[in-house]
Motif scaffolding. Structure first.
Motif, short mmCIF file in Angstrom:
data_model
loop_
_atom_site.label_atom_id
_atom_site.label_comp_id
_atom_site.label_asym_id
_atom_site.label_seq_id
_atom_site.Cartn_x
_atom_site.Cartn_y
_atom_site.Cartn_z
N SER A 100 -20.12 -51.66 -3.05
CA SER A 100 -18.96 -51.35 -3.90
C SER A 100 -18.90 -52.27 -5.11
O SER A 100 -17.95 -52.21 -5.89
N SER A 126 -19.67 -46.76 -2.98
CA SER A 126 -18.36 -46.75 -2.31
C SER A 126 -17.25 -47.17 -3.26
O SER A 126 -16.08 -46.90 -2.98
N SER A 127 -17.60 -47.81 -4.37
CA SER A 127 -16.58 -48.09 -5.40
C SER A 127 -16.00 -46.79 -5.93
O SER A 127 -14.78 -46.63 -6.05
N ALA A 130 -13.99 -44.89 -3.22
CA ALA A 130 -12.64 -45.46 -3.06
C ALA A 130 -11.72 -44.93 -4.15
O ALA A 130 -10.57 -44.54 -3.88
N LEU A 152 -15.66 -51.94 -8.82
CA LEU A 152 -14.57 -51.23 -8.14
C LEU A 152 -13.38 -51.09 -9.08
O LEU A 152 -12.76 -50.01 -9.16
N GLY A 197 -12.97 -54.47 -0.94
CA GLY A 197 -14.41 -54.25 -1.15
C GLY A 197 -15.16 -55.57 -1.15
O GLY A 197 -14.55 -56.65 -1.07
N THR A 225 -13.80 -50.17 1.21
CA THR A 225 -14.95 -49.49 0.63
C THR A 225 -16.04 -49.30 1.68
O THR A 225 -16.86 -48.39 1.59
N GLY A 260 -16.34 -45.53 2.83
CA GLY A 260 -17.80 -45.63 2.72
C GLY A 260 -18.46 -44.98 3.93
O GLY A 260 -17.80 -44.38 4.77
#
Lengths: 346, 346
Positions: A100, A126-127, A130, A152, A197, A225, A260
């Protein structure tokens, strides 16, 4: 997350893991006919026809990045050739990472630097997951308290959410020297979400403030995340984002939503958004607990490669112990797929 | 831990909690005759004879401190009188606290400042419990990595164990700016134990280093002074030591031994060391998850008072939900016991 591994695992070593696994599989079969390991297909690097048949069975490929395509800043052998082959075959590609710390834009820069052609829409860190989760599930959120990094923060900004903390260095060095410091810490009333994160500067002050926001508004969005326990760096495990998440969850007695891998929300979001057929989608990764479980959650087939976090054998032993889902295939390294189109040399 | 609560709860308020509890108990009894709440004895402040009978039933009293005897630096009403009465009756007293930030010597200073006579052997903070645990269970340990404060470091020193980190401020400001910093962090080969206690300067570097020591030696002692999720400070919950412990446990996939309340090891150690009869020992505290469960673990009777962490009613509702053990008695405040020897005034 980005790992910089010293002592790279060679393709030969990865093949050895598969070899060992085969021996083990035979032993298992002899002693325990019902072993679930039997259902895993071992893909053979030296059988281009079998590899080509696998590729033919799928239209979409979801790749994990670190430990699959590269390690740290070094490409793994053949991964670019495999990606080029899949593009030539008209396949749809996505790159799904629990890291992230980077935004999608930063990933485009990294791919470009490594000479891998990519479109920003193919990148799923995953950033971004989210930020998408906040946008869709919490459209009312305009400001978030963020444990995490600039990547993020940037993705949140793109969906109209401003951040407190994040990459702000004043939080990295902030310290509650006394309990009075904690009691007098100011709370921003506009914050209605907490995101956790990857953050090398995670500390007690960040933990306390995030906890206070969640206490103040028990219905606030609370998003992780990822919940990875650790990441492998050379011979050391570095605590993963799951550790900060565990601390924060413990402080408020509430579980964070993991957006994630292996989040069911994430895989369903990708399948739905891009109109993908799960039965024609293959998820390829080096981790059981994230990559393989993500694919299983979405009803997709999966490939476990031996070039990343653990050997495939260790991974499967671990998986058997934890009774979680098995991968569909085991493969030494993702570059092996590139051999499917060229004559076998050995 | 030491809490500094603004807006002190008065004895009247504490009595109100018991009153509310009584109403609730009646309702419960009407609708659900088997309610386990019925088994709790509500001790009445205005019945000195009943209170005297309770005191007569026990030879040894284990008191929690914060929320029972005092709050932060302010004594709770009547607590000193109750302690003086018990001493006059020849009772044996112990003061058992999960606060690991102070050593026993520091507690003696605090008791003295509050005009409570005490002998150092009567004080059982989790800093000392941790040191005793190391001394007994890991006699080979000579050096420990300590997340925590000087009090814990001092107690370890007294049993011949030196510390790394602890109150050393260079760790409080240490930061792994990059993953290379993490990879190059030096590991002291003599460290064979990791202790995790209350630490306002807990950070990612401390987490990572503690994790590395546990990775390097999977059989290393891994000890938590307590696993409290949070502590109450005015209208805020401050993350407790259980949060740092959860993060560290997550990073290594291994559980720390909790030597604080409600540890069975701790209560059995006290009972055995001081030759106490559990049936003649009363544990008095304001927390269900620590104080009351400690008593239950040792087969002792328990008193839940309403002057601390939660109202007794909230505590019992929570307890019922979690299906953990109930206290033997509920009492408004510990000072009420002092009324057992003097005529009731109201």
């Amino acid at each position: 997350m980005t790992t910089s591994i010293t002592g790279a695992v060679t393709v030969k070593e990865a093949q050895y893991f598969v070899g060992t696994l085969r021996v083990r599989q035979r032993e298992e079969a002899a002693s325990r006919a019902t072993s679930s390991l039997q259902s895993i297909q071992i893909l053979d690097d030296s059988d281009p026809q079998a590899l080509a048949t696998v590729l033919d069975s799928y239209d979409t490929f979801l790749f994990d990045c670190d430990g699959v395509l590269w390690r740290g800043s070094a490409l793994l052998p053949g991964s670019t050739r495999t990606l080029a082959l899949l593009r030539a075959q008209g396949k749809r590609l996505f790159f799904v990472t629990n890291n992230s710390s980077k935004s999608r834009a930063e990933y485009v820069a990294k791919f470009t630097k490594l000479n891998i052609p990519v479109d920003i829409s193919e990148i799923v860190p995953s950033s971004w997951a989210a930020a998408e989760y906040v946008r869709i599930q919490y459209p009312e959120v305009k400001k978030a308290f963020v444990i995490g990094s600039q990547g993020l923060v940037d993705e949140l900004n793109l969906v109209g959410v401003t951040s407190l903390c994040g990459a702000d260095q004043s939080y990295a060095t902030r310290c509650f020297a006394t309990e009075s410091d904690f009691l007098s810490a100011e709370i921003d009333k506009d914050v209605t979400a907490v995101l956790c994160g990857w953050d090398l500067t995670f500390n007690f002050a960040k933990l306390s403030l995030a906890s206070l926001y969640l206490q103040r508004k028990p219905t606030a969005a609370f998003i992780a995340t990822n919940k990875d326990a650790f990441d492998k760096l050379a011979d050391r495990n570095i605590p993963g984002n799951g550790c900060a998440v565990a601390a924060l969850e413990q402080s408020v007695g509430r579980e964070a939503v993991n957006v994630g891998k292996p989040s069911r929300w994430l895989i369903n979001y990708l399948l739905r958004t891009y109109n993908l057929n799960p039965r024609r989608t293959l998820v390829i990764g080096d981790r059981l607990d994230t990559d393989i479980q993500l694919g299983i959650a979405g009803g997709c087939d999966t490939v476990l490669v031996g070039t990343g976090c653990t050997t495939t054998e260790d991974a499967l032993l671990e998986q058997e112990a934890r009774k979680v889902g098995m991968p569909t295939y085991v493969l030494s390294h993702v570059g092996a797929f590139s051999l499917s189109a060229i004559p076998s040399k050995n």
